[in-house]
Motif scaffolding. Structure first.
Motif, PDB file in Angstrom:
ATOM      1  N   TYR C 191       0.843  -1.180   0.000  1.00  0.00           N
ATOM      2  CA  TYR C 191       0.000   0.000   0.000  1.00  0.00           C
ATOM      3  C   TYR C 191       0.886   1.241   0.000  1.00  0.00           C
ATOM      4  O   TYR C 191       1.883   1.313   0.713  1.00  0.00           O
ATOM      5  N   PHE C 192       0.482   2.231  -0.769  1.00  0.00           N
ATOM      6  CA  PHE C 192       1.132   3.544  -0.741  1.00  0.00           C
ATOM      7  C   PHE C 192       0.004   4.558  -0.626  1.00  0.00           C
ATOM      8  O   PHE C 192      -0.836   4.645  -1.512  1.00  0.00           O
ATOM      9  N   PHE C 193      -0.052   5.294   0.479  1.00  0.00           N
ATOM     10  CA  PHE C 193      -1.236   6.118   0.675  1.00  0.00           C
ATOM     11  C   PHE C 193      -0.904   7.441   1.350  1.00  0.00           C
ATOM     12  O   PHE C 193       0.072   7.558   2.102  1.00  0.00           O
ATOM     13  N   GLN C 194      -1.732   8.424   1.065  1.00  0.00           N
ATOM     14  CA  GLN C 194      -1.572   9.733   1.687  1.00  0.00           C
ATOM     15  C   GLN C 194      -1.992   9.609   3.144  1.00  0.00           C
ATOM     16  O   GLN C 194      -3.007   9.003   3.456  1.00  0.00           O
ATOM     17  N   ASN C 195      -1.176  10.191   4.017  1.00  0.00           N
ATOM     18  CA  ASN C 195      -1.403   9.969   5.435  1.00  0.00           C
ATOM     19  C   ASN C 195      -2.457  10.926   5.977  1.00  0.00           C
ATOM     20  O   ASN C 195      -2.220  11.707   6.879  1.00  0.00           O
ATOM     21  N   ASP C 196      -3.634  10.867   5.412  1.00  0.00           N
ATOM     22  CA  ASP C 196      -4.743  11.627   5.964  1.00  0.00           C
ATOM     23  C   ASP C 196      -5.995  10.811   5.732  1.00  0.00           C
ATOM     24  O   ASP C 196      -5.919   9.645   5.337  1.00  0.00           O
ATOM     25  N   ARG C 218       3.139  -1.298   4.031  1.00  0.00           N
ATOM     26  CA  ARG C 218       2.242  -0.142   4.028  1.00  0.00           C
ATOM     27  C   ARG C 218       3.086   1.120   4.202  1.00  0.00           C
ATOM     28  O   ARG C 218       3.645   1.331   5.265  1.00  0.00           O
ATOM     29  N   GLN C 219       3.182   1.920   3.157  1.00  0.00           N
ATOM     30  CA  GLN C 219       3.992   3.136   3.243  1.00  0.00           C
ATOM     31  C   GLN C 219       3.094   4.348   3.033  1.00  0.00           C
ATOM     32  O   GLN C 219       2.289   4.369   2.110  1.00  0.00           O
ATOM     33  N   GLN C 241       4.380  -7.109  -5.456  1.00  0.00           N
ATOM     34  CA  GLN C 241       4.214  -7.243  -6.903  1.00  0.00           C
ATOM     35  C   GLN C 241       3.088  -6.354  -7.413  1.00  0.00           C
ATOM     36  O   GLN C 241       3.022  -6.039  -8.595  1.00  0.00           O
ATOM     37  N   VAL C 242       2.184  -5.997  -6.499  1.00  0.00           N
ATOM     38  CA  VAL C 242       1.104  -5.085  -6.835  1.00  0.00           C
ATOM     39  C   VAL C 242       1.172  -3.944  -5.834  1.00  0.00           C
ATOM     40  O   VAL C 242       1.252  -4.173  -4.637  1.00  0.00           O
ATOM     41  N   VAL C 243       1.158  -2.712  -6.324  1.00  0.00           N
ATOM     42  CA  VAL C 243       1.155  -1.564  -5.416  1.00  0.00           C
ATOM     43  C   VAL C 243      -0.162  -0.830  -5.579  1.00  0.00           C
ATOM     44  O   VAL C 243      -0.498  -0.396  -6.682  1.00  0.00           O
ATOM     45  N   VAL C 244      -0.921  -0.713  -4.486  1.00  0.00           N
ATOM     46  CA  VAL C 244      -2.172   0.039  -4.509  1.00  0.00           C
ATOM     47  C   VAL C 244      -1.879   1.430  -3.966  1.00  0.00           C
ATOM     48  O   VAL C 244      -1.325   1.567  -2.879  1.00  0.00           O
TER      49      VAL C 244
END
Lengths: 363, 292, 440
Positions: C191-196, C218-219, C241-244
């Motif tokens: 996971y790559f997500f905005q921290n809000d 999870r980053q 292998q998959v980045v959401v």
């Protein structure tokens, strides 16, 4: 006595404000509350910079401390507004002591740099501990007018009342502090720390005290902001807030409490006015929104170049122009020319002593 | 272990940009004892000018050269018009004036170019380099960035040490009164100092904008960290600026990698306070400390 | 300095209040007092509907989002050119809050108390709108079609006057998650997500569908720090292998660039918020032009999986795209015709639908009732779920893949709810065509 004079002035001012708030629309009441918030914050910063000669680019951080204290106390412990208005400055004052201690050894740009980083770093703590501080979405704050005033009483008027009250009390305290021995000591360490130390003043402790007082003011302003905004989130405490406080202090006139009022008026009223003017001239939303920003920059530059003592200094000069000039000590026949800004012994705009430049070597 | 290597090299790349900003701040500080809070915004404007040129001519190097020239001119103009009146006044005046300049330049950029993120080109490939099939986390462009800043710093050092212009710059900074008595046109020399700082700032903007995209406030956070690097290294020391920038860039990259992106500003503050508490005038300062 | 506080302060206080009074008298004429006093619905006169909004026109959120309000205004101008709604023209006043909640409060107070708007429309941003939602509901001002995917607006008991519109982030996470579970079973997911709230809600939705054992990293990132190199390196090191990615377009572009720098090419699944191909191509354009080759930005976005709740921009055969493009070209031609513009026009259409349904003499209460009675499906690919107990909005989206710079739909539209157990099921209906007149 100074205290009585200040109290009397505050009571009269309070009566005027109360009368006005009843006459004005709820929106103007809201603006009054906003102005009160900035008056308190800018007054504290103005004291720090103008009286004690230290610079801080991070007072937004102390406002954040006060605001989050308010939100946490009201959410978890259900404290009433007056209790948080007392607790928030206290907590912010502790923060001010910590920063002041760390900063007591720093001068000029190094202090500016440290406070700048503080302003940038502190809001990210809220995001780091979202469980406590609500993360990006923040914590909500609810203040309602007491039921005794009736169900139709506009909320914004109540906010205007409590904020104006807090602002007046703060101004009285600051006025007394400034005209007391502490104030004189601050001016002494501002103008010549070495001489002050030789005269026996505890320079470090006075510096920290100045930070504590100004941080407490910022903390109270943060509490007032929390109450008027009803939400405390990191997005309200960016670096631009600290810069706006500095700009307000300088534009209004450093070291003066009335200057804090002018500065607050400028910050609250001018941007919306400029946006209104530019949108009514048909400029697109994006361009029109940038014009107040550009105008703000121009005003800062022009004021500093032409009126370094700010609005209050300008007003004072206007007034003294019309008063009869006292005879000079040397009894010279002509009229004494008006004092230059850097000759005013009380002003923070005096030239620094020449020795300062030659002290620092090269590397 | 590869991670550590990638973090280190990536940190060097960003760190050199902070070093460039720090270097330009040091240059101005040494000459005029003023901290230019608008340094990042000036760099941003020059980078926009470069983008306009590149879009019209298609040549990166032409845009590069124009941006550097614009940096020179902008620095000189700013010093002449806005800074000269506050040079001998107390430091607060200059603080407010440069902050006003910062706000003004960002507003102007917003009006002329709009607030959209713009993509900024690079001269060299941004595909990652590998060392024996281990990805290093940097690209040929990152190597260019580091070398460009290093070359600029060395050129500046050579200018100061080996040319008469440099001698005049140093003299005016050390003792303007004596320099004037010896026939140095101090005013012109100070303008030159600001012009050079503007050039280095523009260089920093050109080098970092591919990675941050270009928009009116894109240089704000770079400026804050460059400023921190200058303070850490000591505002009087160009060597300190480079070292401070490198240290800050690498350390913050470790923090971002091992601890999380959100903690970067907090650790920046900690690093700054740690250095200043031990040496209140920065790591490489040689000032005599006032005991008060 | 302070010795003259005695006389000065009251004089000054009087001066301040006098100026406020003067200013207040001067500008209180704006707003809805054009007609007779009998009507007295704020913001509604015989000839005009006045609505307001708070938008980030400057500041960190301005890129991209600042296009939405002008696009909505373009559609309103189109409607006005056709005579308006029941003879009333729509006037849309949107003010800048710089994505700062304190400014939002200021601006909304001004709109409600001074401009006397009928409703607040499409207020943008979660932290910013959270600052005013209680005030708007307490003062019974309709708070329509909030521009935020937080599901916190869907709370009819606490916020009866507030309505969401766009697909909320939890639902979006579930729809993306279900697709990943189905097509990438057994693969490692990062996971790559905005921290809000945007990123965190998206992750919540993803976790409701993707088995926890599959998620290896999870980053998060914050918009103030563009140096995401360490985060991406960590994702790569985890073997994903998959980045959401729940990221805004700038950070989607940075993610792709940084991955390339690391010599890494996983499958990217990106939220609708950050996957507009036109915006991404623009951001990656300079990189793509490298080396003098005429590599299109498109090649860098090729294969990105995303979702969408509005028709795809490249689908020129779609009647909604045709309508909105026509409106854009006439009234908002300076802006590129991208996802933000489409969003602005689509939500403006929803507002017009609501006002038409509210009838010839709309009041604040009647427009709320009109929406709660259900709105017919508009430009979105899935219907609205408005009812007296649900103020959410669009309930589904399709999965698409970016190919040659355009999103190509894969499979049918999926709908779901925001609970962990609610299924993600295909929507069997079809999108109605745009009305011939361009107005509901």
């Amino acid at each position: 006595m100074a205290l009585l004079r200040h109290l009397a002035a505050a009571i009269v001012a309070g009566a005027v404000i109360w009368a006005a708030s009843v006459q004005l629309s709820p929106f103007r009441d809201f603006q009054m509350a906003q102005i009160a918030v900035y008056v308190v914050a800018i007054a504290g910063l103005s004291i720090l910079i103008g009286l004690s000669g230290q610079i801080s680019l991070g007072h937004g951080a102390f406002m954040a401390v006060g605001a989050y204290t308010t939100a946490l106390l009201m959410t978890h412990l259900n404290w009433p507004w007056w209790a948080v208005f007392l607790a928030s400055p206290a907590v912010a004052a502790v923060g001010g002591a910590v920063v002041g201690l760390a900063a007591a050894r720093l001068h000029g740009p190094y202090l500016a740099g440290a406070t700048l980083m503080l302003a940038v770093a502190l809001p990210s703590l809220a995001v780091q501990f979202p469980g406590v501080f609500g993360g990006d979405q923040g914590l909500s704050v609810n203040v309602f007018a007491p039921a005794a005033l009736g169900a139709n009483f506009p909320q914004t008027r109540w906010l205007a009342w409590i904020c104006a009250l807090a602002a007046l009390i703060t101004l009285v305290i600051l006025a007394n502090l400034a005209s007391s021995r502490v104030g004189r000591n601050w001016r002494a360490i501002r103008d010549d720390p070495v001489a002050a130390a030789l005269a026996g003043l505890p320079v470090g402790r006075l510096r920290v005290l100045a930070f504590v007082v100004s941080a407490a003011c910022a903390g109270l302003a943060g509490a007032m902001l929390a109450v008027t905004t009803s939400l405390v989130s990191p997005g309200s405490f960016t670096l631009s807030l600290s810069i706006a406080l500095l700009a307000g202090a300088v534009l209004g006139g450093l070291g003066t409490l009335l200057g804090a009022l002018w500065g607050a008026l400028v910050i609250v009223l001018v941007p919306t006015y400029v946006t209104d003017v530019s949108t009514s001239h048909g400029l697109s939303g994006g361009v029109a929104a940038n014009i107040p920003i550009a105008a703000y920059g121009v005003v800062l530059i022009v004021v500093m170049l032409i009126f370094p003592q700010g609005i209050q200094g300008g007003l004072r000069r206007l007034v003294t122009q019309f008063l009869p000039t006292p005879p000079t000590h040397l009894g010279s026949p002509g009229q004494r020319p008006p004092a230059r800004a850097d000759e005013d012994l009380d002003s923070p705009y005096r030239r620094p002593p020449v020795s300062e430049h030659q002290e620092e070597g090269t590397s | 272990m590869t991670e550590f290597l990638q973090f280190t090299l990536g940190g060097v790349s960003f760190g050199m940009v902070y070093a460039a900003i720090a270097l330009s701040l040091v240059l101005i500080w040494r000459g005029t004892r003023i901290l230019n809070y608008a340094q990042g915004a000036m760099a941003m404007l020059c980078t926009y000018i470069a983008l306009t040129v590149i879009t019209h001519t298609g040549s990166y190097w032409e845009g590069f050269a124009v941006a550097l020239a614009a940096g020179l001119v902008l620095g000189a103009v700013v010093e002449r018009t806005v800074i000269r009146p506050v040079e001998n006044k107390p430091p607060l005046n200059a603080v407010v004036v440069t902050i006003g300049l910062l706000v003004l330049l960002e507003g102007i950029a917003g009006i002329i170019y709009g607030g959209q993120y713009r993509s900024f080109p690079t001269a060299f490939s941004q595909v990652g380099l590998h060392a024996r099939s281990v990805p290093l986390g940097i690209s040929r462009n990152d190597v260019f960035v580091a070398s460009a800043v290093l070359v600029a710093a060395l050129a500046l050092a050579a200018l100061f040490r080996f040319t008469s212009v440099g001698l005049r710059l140093r003299a005016s900074a050390f003792n303007p009164y004596a320099a004037r008595l010896l026939g140095v046109r101090v005013g012109r020399v100070l303008t030159l100092g600001w012009a050079l700082a503007g050039l280095i700032g523009a260089l920093a903007g050109l080098l970092v904008s591919p990675n941050t995209f270009l928009y009116p406030s894109s240089m704000d956070s770079i400026f804050v960290l460059g400023f921190t690097a200058a303070v850490i290294g000591g505002l009087d020391s160009p060597v300190g600026a480079i070292v401070g920038g490198l240290i800050l860039g690498v350390v913050l990259n470790y923090v971002g990698g091992y601890l999380g992106s959100n903690l970067v500003p907090i650790f920046g503050l900690i690093a700054l306070m740690a250095v200043l508490l031990i040496r209140p005038s920065g790591l490489f300062s040689v000032t005599h400390e006032r005991q008060v | 300095m302070n010795r003259s506080l005695r006389l000065r302060l009251p004089v000054v206080a009087a001066a301040v209040t006098a100026s406020l009074v003067a200013a207040g008298c001067g500008s209180s004429g704006s707003g809805g007092s054009g007609g007779s006093a009998a009507a007295s619905v704020p913001g509604i006169t015989k000839t005009q509907i006045l609505i307001g909004s708070h938008q980030p026109l400057t500041g960190p959120a301005a890129p991209g989002y600042s296009e939405i309000a002008p696009a909505a205004n373009a559609y309103f101008q189109y409607v006005n050119s056709k005579g308006g709604i029941n003879g009333r023209k729509i006037k849309y006043t949107y003010l800048d809050d710089g994505y700062d909640p304190s400014k939002t409060v200021s601006v909304v107070h001004q709109l409600v108390l001074q401009n006397n708007v009928f409703a607040i429309f499409n207020g943008l941003g979660t932290p910013t709108h959270l600052a005013v939602v209680k005030y708007l509901n307490a003062t019974k001002v309709p708070d329509l079609f909030i521009a935020s995917g937080c599901d916190c607006w869907n709370n009819p008991s606490a916020y009866p006057y507030s309505f969401g519109w766009q697909l909320d982030y939890v639902r979006e996470g579930k729809i993306l998650g279900a697709y990943i579970k189905q097509h990438f079973a057994g693969k490692k997911v990062g996971y790559f997500f905005q921290n809000d709230e945007f990123g965190q809600d998206g992750v919540k939705g993803l976790d409701m569908e993707i088995p926890h054992s599959q998620v290896v990293s999870r980053q998060s990132y914050v918009p103030t720090n563009v140096n995401i190199g360490p985060a991406v390196a960590a994702l790569k090191a985890s073997g994903a292998q998959v980045v959401v990615s729940f990221s805004i377009p700038a950070f989607t572009a940075l993610l792709k660039l940084t991955a390339l720098k690391l010599g890494w090419n996983p499958t990217f699944v990106v939220s609708d918020v950050g996957s507009d191909p036109i915006t991404l191509a623009g951001l990656l354009e300079a990189f793509a032009k490298k080396g003098g080759a005429t590599v299109q930005g498109n090649q860098l976005t090729q294969g990105i999986i995303t979702d969408g709740y509005l028709p795809t921009l490249g689908d020129t055969g779609n009647s909604w795209i045709a309508l909105f493009k026509k409106v854009h070209d006439t009234y908002d031609a300076k802006a590129p015709f991208d996802g933000n513009v489409l969003y602005g026009e689509a939500v403006a259409y929803a507002f017009v639908q609501a006002m038409v349904k509210a009838g010839k003499n709309p009041t604040r209460a009647s427009v709320v009732k009109a929406i709660e009675g259900g709105l017919p499906q508009g430009a979105s690919v899935a219907p609205y779920d408005y009812s007296a107990t649900d103020h959410g909005g669009i309930m589904g989206a399709f999965i698409g893949v970016i190919q040659n710079g355009a999103i190509v739909q894969q499979g049918s539209v999926m709908t779901t709810d925001t609970t962990p157990s609610g299924p993600v099921s295909p929507f069997s209906g079809t999108q109605p065509a745009a009305p011939a007149s361009g107005m509901p």
